[in-house]
Design a protein around this motif. Structure first.
Motif, PDB file in Angstrom:
ATOM      1  N   ARG A 287      -2.887  -6.873  -3.198  1.00  0.00           N
ATOM      2  CA  ARG A 287      -3.079  -6.793  -1.744  1.00  0.00           C
ATOM      3  C   ARG A 287      -2.704  -8.100  -1.054  1.00  0.00           C
ATOM      4  NH1 ARG A 287      -7.724  -3.790  -3.401  1.00  0.00           N
ATOM      5  NH2 ARG A 287      -9.029  -5.663  -3.290  1.00  0.00           N
ATOM      6  N   GLN A 290       1.371  -8.988  -1.962  1.00  0.00           N
ATOM      7  CA  GLN A 290       2.284  -7.959  -1.452  1.00  0.00           C
ATOM      8  C   GLN A 290       3.672  -8.066  -2.103  1.00  0.00           C
ATOM      9  OE1 GLN A 290       2.253  -8.077   2.859  1.00  0.00           O
ATOM     10  NE2 GLN A 290       0.217  -7.169   2.933  1.00  0.00           N
ATOM     11  N   ARG A 364      -3.154  -0.349  -1.022  1.00  0.00           N
ATOM     12  CA  ARG A 364      -3.960  -0.960  -2.081  1.00  0.00           C
ATOM     13  C   ARG A 364      -3.085  -1.649  -3.116  1.00  0.00           C
ATOM     14  NH1 ARG A 364      -7.587   4.072  -3.772  1.00  0.00           N
ATOM     15  NH2 ARG A 364      -8.048   2.712  -5.560  1.00  0.00           N
TER      16      ARG A 364
END
Length: 625
Positions: A287, A290, A364
């Motif tokens: 998260r 990324q 997620r």
């Protein structure tokens, strides 16, 4: 994966304005010449671009290193290595978690013509001692004093090692003295030096990677500079990767898949690598970081899949229906994009379902993943369909350490998840006797270290590497693994059963964490199953039995209940592939107890030896019933 994937590529990751989003120059093997040459070329091409990012626990923040900063550190480490009096060809080993220093040490050694020997941080001490002895390692780099304490029982076997460096230092009060020990801070103190890149022949030995054999001692795979360079560059040609990409590195760098695809490949294309903190923190790191690229093994995808499925059980029937509809619509969209299916009315549902359902799952995982690569073992098609249906581009591939390691992989415009894809550019494959998959390319190993007999048995006179895997190739050129030549159970009636396929299917039920199918020479198949602790407690409540009671766990009532769940997972297998007895276990098989290899493969013979009484009881009880 379609237009939406390309649109995401235009947007840099948050907190990433420090790096250019321009695609960097791809460095070819010819330009690099060697792995150290690859590093030098990348430093010269992208000196101010961020190369690596890792979490600094002391600061509580992520720290970044540019290629120029990495070059300074590599030069410093090279000065320390030269002071040790090491000669080109000498072996040095590193036993570190994935971090900037792993790369620094590797490149420092390679630039001086040394041969690196990566070790798994959680390998058993006797295995580490064997590798160090067999390779004749002269210098050993450890993570911290805890690793040295684990090696104390075998330190007398580390006779070839003259220097042992600890990255985090030693605590004199808790570590027995040894004149070879030194802290990295002391070893490097006051040193500075320019980057050294010794001119290497491309076919000279770069590294010895010990395969984690499931039987017998591991063999040292000799990989040349050419082999690893060729493989990393060929892999880069399978997808449009570049300087804007971010790799999240969490598979051990001692695993050749991570080293090639998570280290040398990003170096080839100029991408940034972020080192994950740990497997337990992987979900949070996804998260925060990324990433656009994730290289993994099936177990990670299976774990995420199991958690999502467990969560769905707590949802309403309507929510579960909506989720299934989303996956179905996403899969129809994928098949349409791959030109394997025509237009369907379900495609009209995707824009809405993608925002309402799929987007939440992908967020997620960071929300920017474009390449979720899976290798190391087969990925169950149902799991691939699940993630692809949610819009996550999963690319199944195949390889082995002896091939540096990637042999085949699916591509964005040619992705058939049930297959292992097509060969890398420049990699030859063919089907040999017993349907064995053979491969030939510059990626193939030089041989096994000090084991000519094993080398001759694996590479034939024409240069074909025998993989030991059975395969078929369809009319479009996609490759499918159909089994292992040796990993086959032959039942007493002559029926041949591939245990790995059955074990994988059973493990799709989140109740079963580990599975070993048994039956060689027997009248029927049985299994040892290790239960997931949380799932077993929940299921035990449903059965109204004590989850901590051995008598209940071994009762016929519980066994029949578990067998029903096992058979549900095997419904698509032939009739003879039926598990008739099982033994449920609570204690998992681990690396520390010698029942798993460092790459988490089961050591079948050792597990069977450990549970010999359970196995004999299952067959004796059945004969008496």
């Amino acid at each position: 994966m379609g237009a939406s994937s390309r649109e995401r590529r235009r947007h840099p990751a948050p907190d990433s304005d420090h790096r250019s989003t321009m695609t960097t120059t791809v460095i070819t093997p010819e330009r690099a010449g060697s792995l150290a040459g690859l590093f030098r070329e990348r430093v010269e091409a992208s000196p101010h671009k961020v190369a690596y990012r890792q979490f600094d626990a002391a600061r509580g923040s992520w720290t970044r290193s540019t290629w120029a900063e990495m070059a300074c550190e590599v030069g410093r480490w090279q000065m320390a290595l030269k002071r040790e009096g090491l000669e080109p060809g000498d072996r040095v080993a590193m036993m570190l978690r994935n971090c900037r220093e792993w790369i620094t040490f590797d490149q420092a050694a390679l630039g001086l013509g040394l041969v690196t020997v990566p070790l798994y941080t959680d390998d058993r001490p006797d295995n580490v001692a064997y590798i160090v002895e067999q390779a004749g390692v002269k210098l050993l780099l450890l993570e911290d004093r805890t690793q040295w304490q684990r090696l104390l029982p075998v330190r007398d076997r580390l006779q070839t090692v003259t220097t042992i460096v600890s990255l985090r230092g030693f605590d004199d009060d808790s570590v027995p003295g040894d004149p070879r020990l030194t802290a990295a801070a002391d070893w490097l103190f006051g040193l500075e030096g320019d980057l050294v890149t010794r001119l290497e022949e491309p076919d000279s030995l770069a590294t010895i990677v010990y395969t984690s054999g499931t039987t017998g001692r591991p063999k040292g795979v000799m990989l040349s500079h050419r082999a690893l360079l060729f493989n990393a560059h060929a892999a880069s040609r399978c997808a449009p990767l570049g300087g804007e990409d971010v790799f999240l590195s969490f598979l051990p760098l001692s695993h050749t898949l991570e080293r090639t695809a998570g280290c040398f490949l990003p170096m080839v294309v100029g991408a940034e690598v972020v080192f994950a903190r740990s497997i337990p923190q992987l979900a949070e790191d996804l998260r925060v970081v990324q990433p656009t690229v994730l290289v993994s093994v099936p177990r990670i995808y299976e774990s995420v899949y199991a958690k999502i499925q467990a969560g769905l059980k707590q949802k309403s029937a309507l929510a579960r229906l909506l989720f299934r509809t989303t996956v179905d619509a996403g899969w129809a969209r994928f098949e349409h994009i791959q030109q394997r299916a025509g237009w369907s009315p379900r495609l009209l549902l995707w824009p809405l379902l993608g925002r309402l359902v799929a987007h939440k799952v992908l967020e997620r995982l960071g929300g920017r993943l474009e390449y979720a690569v899976c290798g190391g073992a087969p990925l169950p098609p149902s799991i691939a369909r699940f993630f692809i249906g949610l819009g996550l581009p999963v690319y199944h591939g195949y390889g082995l350490t002896e091939a540096s390691p990637v042999v085949t992989v699916n591509r964005p415009d040619e992705n058939l998840p049930a297959s292992i894809g097509k060969p890398l550019p420049g990699v030859e494959i063919r089907i040999g006797e017993q349907d064995e998959l053979l491969t030939r390319s510059p990626s193939v190993m030089l041989g096994y270290w000090r084991d000519d007999e094993a080398t001759a048995a694996t590479i034939d006179p024409d240069g074909w590497l025998h993989t030991g895997d059975k395969a078929r190739i369809d009319a479009q050129g996609f490759v499918f693994i159909t089994g292992r030549i040796k990993d086959i159970i032959v039942l007493g009636n002559g029926e041949k059963v591939p245990p790995a396929d059955m074990e994988m299917s059973i493990q799709l039920d989140p109740l079963f964490d580990q599975v070993l199918v048994i039956g060689e020479g027997r009248a029927f198949l049985s299994a040892l199953v290790v239960l997931d602790a949380a799932a077993w407690r929940e299921y035990a409540r449903e059965l109204d039995v004590n989850p901590d009671g051995d008598d209940d766990l071994r009762s016929r009532f519980v066994e029949r209940s578990l067998l029903a769940r096992v058979q549900a997972q095997l419904k698509d297998f032939p009739g003879y592939a039926r598990i008739r007895r099982l033994t449920a276990l609570r204690e998992p098989w681990t690396i520390d107890d010698g029942l798993l290899t460092p790459t988490l493969k089961m050591k079948r013979e050792r597990i069977l030896a450990r549970h010999r009484d359970d196995v004999e009881r299952m067959y004796a009880d059945y004969a008496e019933s």
